[in-house]
Design a protein around this motif. Structure first.
Motif, PDB file in Angstrom:
ATOM      1  N   PHE A  26       0.817  -1.210   0.000  1.00 34.59           N
ATOM      2  CA  PHE A  26       0.000   0.000   0.000  1.00 34.59           C
ATOM      3  C   PHE A  26       0.855   1.266   0.000  1.00 34.59           C
ATOM      4  O   PHE A  26       0.459   2.276  -0.590  1.00 34.59           O
ATOM      5  CB  PHE A  26      -0.943   0.012   1.205  1.00 34.59           C
ATOM      6  CG  PHE A  26      -2.003   1.066   1.096  1.00 34.59           C
ATOM      7  CD1 PHE A  26      -2.975   0.983   0.100  1.00 34.59           C
ATOM      8  CD2 PHE A  26      -2.028   2.150   1.953  1.00 34.59           C
ATOM      9  CE1 PHE A  26      -3.950   1.954  -0.032  1.00 34.59           C
ATOM     10  CE2 PHE A  26      -3.003   3.132   1.828  1.00 34.59           C
ATOM     11  CZ  PHE A  26      -3.966   3.030   0.837  1.00 34.59           C
ATOM     12  N   SER A  27       2.010   1.232   0.637  1.00 42.46           N
ATOM     13  CA  SER A  27       2.884   2.407   0.612  1.00 42.46           C
ATOM     14  C   SER A  27       3.324   2.707  -0.822  1.00 42.46           C
ATOM     15  O   SER A  27       3.393   3.874  -1.225  1.00 42.46           O
ATOM     16  CB  SER A  27       4.113   2.190   1.508  1.00 42.46           C
ATOM     17  OG  SER A  27       4.874   1.069   1.081  1.00 42.46           O
ATOM     18  N   ALA A  28       3.596   1.656  -1.606  1.00 41.88           N
ATOM     19  CA  ALA A  28       3.948   1.853  -3.013  1.00 41.88           C
ATOM     20  C   ALA A  28       2.763   2.392  -3.805  1.00 41.88           C
ATOM     21  O   ALA A  28       2.920   3.234  -4.702  1.00 41.88           O
ATOM     22  CB  ALA A  28       4.427   0.537  -3.621  1.00 41.88           C
ATOM     23  N   LYS A  29       1.559   1.953  -3.462  1.00 44.43           N
ATOM     24  CA  LYS A  29       0.347   2.366  -4.174  1.00 44.43           C
ATOM     25  C   LYS A  29       0.072   3.864  -4.008  1.00 44.43           C
ATOM     26  O   LYS A  29      -0.437   4.516  -4.928  1.00 44.43           O
ATOM     27  CB  LYS A  29      -0.851   1.554  -3.669  1.00 44.43           C
ATOM     28  CG  LYS A  29      -2.109   1.676  -4.506  1.00 44.43           C
ATOM     29  CD  LYS A  29      -3.185   0.718  -4.014  1.00 44.43           C
ATOM     30  CE  LYS A  29      -4.462   0.812  -4.843  1.00 44.43           C
ATOM     31  NZ  LYS A  29      -4.268   0.377  -6.241  1.00 44.43           N
ATOM     32  N   ILE A  30       0.428   4.414  -2.845  1.00 45.51           N
ATOM     33  CA  ILE A  30       0.180   5.840  -2.609  1.00 45.51           C
ATOM     34  C   ILE A  30       1.468   6.667  -2.708  1.00 45.51           C
ATOM     35  O   ILE A  30       1.494   7.844  -2.336  1.00 45.51           O
ATOM     36  CB  ILE A  30      -0.477   6.065  -1.237  1.00 45.51           C
ATOM     37  CG1 ILE A  30       0.422   5.570  -0.098  1.00 45.51           C
ATOM     38  CG2 ILE A  30      -1.858   5.396  -1.180  1.00 45.51           C
ATOM     39  CD1 ILE A  30      -0.079   5.955   1.297  1.00 45.51           C
ATOM     40  N   LYS A  32       4.346   6.518  -1.094  1.00 46.63           N
ATOM     41  CA  LYS A  32       4.972   6.890   0.164  1.00 46.63           C
ATOM     42  C   LYS A  32       5.904   5.770   0.595  1.00 46.63           C
ATOM     43  O   LYS A  32       5.751   4.614   0.164  1.00 46.63           O
ATOM     44  CB  LYS A  32       3.922   7.118   1.255  1.00 46.63           C
ATOM     45  CG  LYS A  32       2.933   8.231   0.956  1.00 46.63           C
ATOM     46  CD  LYS A  32       3.592   9.603   1.029  1.00 46.63           C
ATOM     47  CE  LYS A  32       2.582  10.706   0.769  1.00 46.63           C
ATOM     48  NZ  LYS A  32       3.198  12.051   0.816  1.00 46.63           N
ATOM     49  N   SER A  33       6.854   6.096   1.439  1.00 47.00           N
ATOM     50  CA  SER A  33       7.742   5.050   1.938  1.00 47.00           C
ATOM     51  C   SER A  33       7.006   4.202   2.968  1.00 47.00           C
ATOM     52  O   SER A  33       6.014   4.643   3.572  1.00 47.00           O
ATOM     53  CB  SER A  33       8.990   5.660   2.575  1.00 47.00           C
ATOM     54  OG  SER A  33       8.658   6.331   3.779  1.00 47.00           O
ATOM     55  N   LYS A  34       7.503   3.000   3.180  1.00 44.59           N
ATOM     56  CA  LYS A  34       6.933   2.114   4.189  1.00 44.59           C
ATOM     57  C   LYS A  34       6.997   2.770   5.569  1.00 44.59           C
ATOM     58  O   LYS A  34       6.045   2.685   6.355  1.00 44.59           O
ATOM     59  CB  LYS A  34       7.688   0.785   4.183  1.00 44.59           C
ATOM     60  CG  LYS A  34       7.259  -0.181   5.276  1.00 44.59           C
ATOM     61  CD  LYS A  34       8.123  -1.442   5.257  1.00 44.59           C
ATOM     62  CE  LYS A  34       7.805  -2.338   6.452  1.00 44.59           C
ATOM     63  NZ  LYS A  34       8.676  -3.541   6.471  1.00 44.59           N
ATOM     64  N   ALA A  35       8.122   3.449   5.854  1.00 48.44           N
ATOM     65  CA  ALA A  35       8.304   4.095   7.160  1.00 48.44           C
ATOM     66  C   ALA A  35       7.286   5.216   7.358  1.00 48.44           C
ATOM     67  O   ALA A  35       6.730   5.383   8.453  1.00 48.44           O
ATOM     68  CB  ALA A  35       9.721   4.643   7.281  1.00 48.44           C
ATOM     69  N   LEU A  37       4.273   5.527   5.879  1.00 45.96           N
ATOM     70  CA  LEU A  37       2.942   4.948   6.066  1.00 45.96           C
ATOM     71  C   LEU A  37       2.793   4.378   7.472  1.00 45.96           C
ATOM     72  O   LEU A  37       1.743   4.529   8.108  1.00 45.96           O
ATOM     73  CB  LEU A  37       2.683   3.856   5.019  1.00 45.96           C
ATOM     74  CG  LEU A  37       1.335   3.125   5.141  1.00 45.96           C
ATOM     75  CD1 LEU A  37       0.168   4.104   5.065  1.00 45.96           C
ATOM     76  CD2 LEU A  37       1.207   2.053   4.053  1.00 45.96           C
ATOM     77  N   SER A  38       3.839   3.742   7.959  1.00 46.31           N
ATOM     78  CA  SER A  38       3.801   3.191   9.315  1.00 46.31           C
ATOM     79  C   SER A  38       3.581   4.304  10.344  1.00 46.31           C
ATOM     80  O   SER A  38       2.812   4.143  11.298  1.00 46.31           O
ATOM     81  CB  SER A  38       5.098   2.441   9.619  1.00 46.31           C
ATOM     82  OG  SER A  38       5.090   1.932  10.931  1.00 46.31           O
ATOM     83  N   LYS A  39       4.209   5.457  10.129  1.00 47.83           N
ATOM     84  CA  LYS A  39       4.046   6.583  11.053  1.00 47.83           C
ATOM     85  C   LYS A  39       2.633   7.159  10.958  1.00 47.83           C
ATOM     86  O   LYS A  39       2.061   7.586  11.965  1.00 47.83           O
ATOM     87  CB  LYS A  39       5.088   7.660  10.760  1.00 47.83           C
ATOM     88  CG  LYS A  39       6.498   7.251  11.158  1.00 47.83           C
ATOM     89  CD  LYS A  39       7.515   8.322  10.792  1.00 47.83           C
ATOM     90  CE  LYS A  39       8.923   7.892  11.190  1.00 47.83           C
ATOM     91  NZ  LYS A  39       9.951   8.905  10.809  1.00 47.83           N
ATOM     92  N   TYR A  40       2.083   7.194   9.742  1.00 48.57           N
ATOM     93  CA  TYR A  40       0.686   7.621   9.592  1.00 48.57           C
ATOM     94  C   TYR A  40      -0.236   6.720  10.416  1.00 48.57           C
ATOM     95  O   TYR A  40      -1.099   7.193  11.153  1.00 48.57           O
ATOM     96  CB  TYR A  40       0.249   7.557   8.129  1.00 48.57           C
ATOM     97  CG  TYR A  40       0.792   8.635   7.223  1.00 48.57           C
ATOM     98  CD1 TYR A  40       1.130   9.897   7.716  1.00 48.57           C
ATOM     99  CD2 TYR A  40       0.961   8.396   5.867  1.00 48.57           C
ATOM    100  CE1 TYR A  40       1.620  10.876   6.879  1.00 48.57           C
ATOM    101  CE2 TYR A  40       1.446   9.373   5.017  1.00 48.57           C
ATOM    102  CZ  TYR A  40       1.782  10.617   5.522  1.00 48.57           C
ATOM    103  OH  TYR A  40       2.256  11.581   4.681  1.00 48.57           O
TER     104      TYR A  40
END
Length: 243
Positions: A26-30, A32-35, A37-40
């Motif tokens: 999902f981070s790739a889909k939007i 954004k980095s994995k890190a 998205l995790s913080k979001y």
């Protein structure tokens, strides 16, 4: 970390998992980095509205389902005339699920629609506590149209739009008496089929006792009407709660 950011982040996480995306996918889909998205999702950084809009589009979830932390306060008279039953921001719904042999409690939140000709509804279905509606089993949104003697609600599951719910309530004569009616839609396990059941909606939380269970369970009068008319009929007020 703000409570609101944490709430939004937990919504993103819940809907991402419901769609079957890993955090990497999902981070790739939007973009954004994995890190990030995790913080979001953990609420450790504040998400901007444009990114949240992109996330809602990617998940195909209505934007308002992410920002429902505290429904706005409003004067009841700006939504409904005082003569109508559902004239306050919250209501409490109960029904008995015979598949699990348990009472199911749910929270209804009402707010004025932009058009002004109906009321927007958010239904937190299956909550363990009214104080924590975010931990519901399902989230439905839709609209309510009240009339003098009856109220209609049409709702859609935000995870699966194929799951639609219709609630039809008889408005009681006394404003503090719970309303009783029918909830219909699609049932899940052990069958995926149309269902209808008796439900009760109150303006305040009710004691979950034998009186409540006897009201929301089908009784001999309900079975008599079902056999006689071949119809589920709710034509009586919640007499057990009348003064």
């Amino acid at each position: 970390m703000s409570t609101f950011s944490y709430h939004v982040g937990q919504r993103i996480k819940k809907y991402r998992k419901s769609r079957g995306y890993t955090i990497e996918e999902f981070s790739a889909k939007i973009n954004k980095s994995k890190a990030t998205l995790s913080k979001y999702e953990n609420g450790s950084i504040t998400i901007d509205i444009e990114t949240l809009y992109d996330i809602s589009k990617a998940l195909d979830i209505d934007l308002k389902c992410f920002i429902d932390y505290q429904p706005p306060e409003f004067h009841a008279e700006s939504v409904l005339p005082k003569s109508y039953y559902f004239n306050q921001p919250r209501a409490y719904m109960y029904y008995y699920d015979g598949r699990v042999r348990q009472l199911v409690r749910s929270l209804l939140c009402f707010s004025p629609s932009s058009s002004g000709d109906s009321i927007e509804v958010m239904l937190y279905l299956g909550v363990s506590s009214f104080d924590q509606p975010d931990r519901c089993q399902h989230l439905f949104t839709g609209e309510m149209k009240p009339y003098d003697t009856i109220t209609h609600m049409v709702l859609i599951n935000q995870i699966n739009e194929a799951e639609k719910m219709y609630i039809c309530m008889l408005n009681p004569m006394q404003t503090r008496t719970p309303a009783i009616g029918l909830l219909s839609g699609i049932g899940s396990s052990p069958f995926f089929a149309p269902i209808a059941l008796k439900t009760l909606i109150s303006k305040e939380p009710l004691d979950e006792n034998d009186k409540l269970l006897s009201t929301i369970k089908l009784d001999k009068d309900d079975y008599h009407l079902l056999r006689h008319y071949n119809m589920m009929v709710v034509n009586r007020p919640a007499a057990a709660f009348e003064d």
